[in-house]
Design a protein around this motif. Structure first.
Motif, PDB file in Angstrom:
ATOM      1  N   UNK A  71     -32.231 -12.183 -29.772  1.00  0.00           N
ATOM      2  CA  UNK A  71     -31.136 -11.817 -30.666  1.00  0.00           C
ATOM      3  C   UNK A  71     -30.015 -11.273 -29.797  1.00  0.00           C
ATOM      4  N   UNK A  72     -28.799 -11.762 -29.992  1.00  0.00           N
ATOM      5  CA  UNK A  72     -27.638 -11.286 -29.247  1.00  0.00           C
ATOM      6  C   UNK A  72     -26.595 -10.778 -30.239  1.00  0.00           C
ATOM      7  N   UNK A  73     -26.104  -9.573 -29.996  1.00  0.00           N
ATOM      8  CA  UNK A  73     -25.071  -9.029 -30.876  1.00  0.00           C
ATOM      9  C   UNK A  73     -23.813  -9.873 -30.719  1.00  0.00           C
ATOM     10  N   UNK A  74     -23.318 -10.368 -31.837  1.00  0.00           N
ATOM     11  CA  UNK A  74     -22.093 -11.173 -31.855  1.00  0.00           C
ATOM     12  C   UNK A  74     -20.896 -10.310 -32.227  1.00  0.00           C
ATOM     13  N   UNK A  75     -21.050  -9.520 -33.283  1.00  0.00           N
ATOM     14  CA  UNK A  75     -19.981  -8.591 -33.688  1.00  0.00           C
ATOM     15  C   UNK A  75     -20.607  -7.286 -34.149  1.00  0.00           C
ATOM     16  N   UNK A  76     -19.859  -6.213 -33.939  1.00  0.00           N
ATOM     17  CA  UNK A  76     -20.283  -4.902 -34.409  1.00  0.00           C
ATOM     18  C   UNK A  76     -19.035  -4.110 -34.754  1.00  0.00           C
ATOM     19  N   UNK A  77     -18.962  -3.688 -35.993  1.00  0.00           N
ATOM     20  CA  UNK A  77     -17.852  -2.857 -36.436  1.00  0.00           C
ATOM     21  C   UNK A  77     -18.414  -1.492 -36.781  1.00  0.00           C
ATOM     22  N   UNK A  78     -17.859  -0.463 -36.154  1.00  0.00           N
ATOM     23  CA  UNK A  78     -18.331   0.906 -36.383  1.00  0.00           C
ATOM     24  C   UNK A  78     -17.263   1.706 -37.104  1.00  0.00           C
ATOM     25  N   UNK A  79     -17.699   2.536 -38.023  1.00  0.00           N
ATOM     26  CA  UNK A  79     -16.812   3.439 -38.753  1.00  0.00           C
ATOM     27  C   UNK A  79     -17.379   4.840 -38.592  1.00  0.00           C
ATOM     28  N   UNK A  80     -16.710   5.657 -37.775  1.00  0.00           N
ATOM     29  CA  UNK A  80     -17.151   7.020 -37.510  1.00  0.00           C
ATOM     30  C   UNK A  80     -16.516   7.952 -38.539  1.00  0.00           C
ATOM     31  N   UNK A  81     -17.343   8.595 -39.342  1.00  0.00           N
ATOM     32  CA  UNK A  81     -16.816   9.455 -40.400  1.00  0.00           C
ATOM     33  C   UNK A  81     -16.918  10.934 -40.067  1.00  0.00           C
ATOM     34  N   UNK A  82     -18.070  11.350 -39.541  1.00  0.00           N
ATOM     35  CA  UNK A  82     -18.272  12.753 -39.173  1.00  0.00           C
ATOM     36  C   UNK A  82     -19.135  12.793 -37.925  1.00  0.00           C
ATOM     37  N   UNK A  83     -18.966  13.811 -37.093  1.00  0.00           N
ATOM     38  CA  UNK A  83     -19.746  13.858 -35.849  1.00  0.00           C
ATOM     39  C   UNK A  83     -21.159  14.407 -36.062  1.00  0.00           C
TER      40      UNK A  83
END
Length: 155
Positions: A71-83
């Motif tokens: 398995x190879x990561x093609x896309x990754x979208x991250x949304x950081x809301x709180x630490x």
């Protein structure tokens, strides 16, 4: 060797759940989790999700299903809301969002005490050892599809 089934987290009705403790090595100098550490937490959770449903990276790589796969990561979208912070106990939830051909899309979320901290939308490609996209063997595809949720999103 004693088996520790909880080491890989658990499957519930809607997703895979992996507990993660935040260590010093996961943080920056302020004690807040460094953004790259979340990527590692998500990777561990994806691997353990696959492991618990019966898809093992070593068997894929060794060609146990006819050809060497990964398995190879093609896309990754991250949304950081709180630490997150040092010593926090986090819950990483992984749910299968879509499986089509050589693509698998997963929704991943990290919570602390029920509060959403980080969201990831991840698409991985199934590839051969030569890097070509390919479908999973049907026996493995069926294992994935058994965990395709009804049209309910993870909250």
């Amino acid at each position: 060797m004693t088996e520790w089934p909880d080491l890989a987290g658990r499957l519930d009705a809607e997703s895979h759940v992996l507990p993660v403790r935040v260590y010093y090595e996961d943080t920056d100098f302020t004690g807040i989790v460094y953004h790259g550490a979340y990527v590692r937490f998500f990777e561990r959770a994806r691997s353990d999700f696959l492991r618990l449903i019966g898809i093992h990276h070593k068997e894929l790589a060794d060609g146990d299903h006819g050809v060497s796969l990964a398995f190879a990561v093609r896309t990754m979208t991250l949304d950081f809301r709180k630490p997150a912070r040092i010593d926090d106990i986090l819950e990483v939830r992984t749910g299968l969002a879509e499986y089509r051909g050589a693509r698998v899309r997963l929704d991943q979320r990290i919570y602390r005490d029920g509060e959403l901290l980080v969201f990831a939308d991840v698409t991985v490609a199934v590839i051969t050892s030569e890097g070509r996209p390919t479908r999973l063997p049907q026996i493995l595809a069926d294992k994935l599809l058994a965990h395709m949720p009804d049209e309910r999103p993870m909250d």
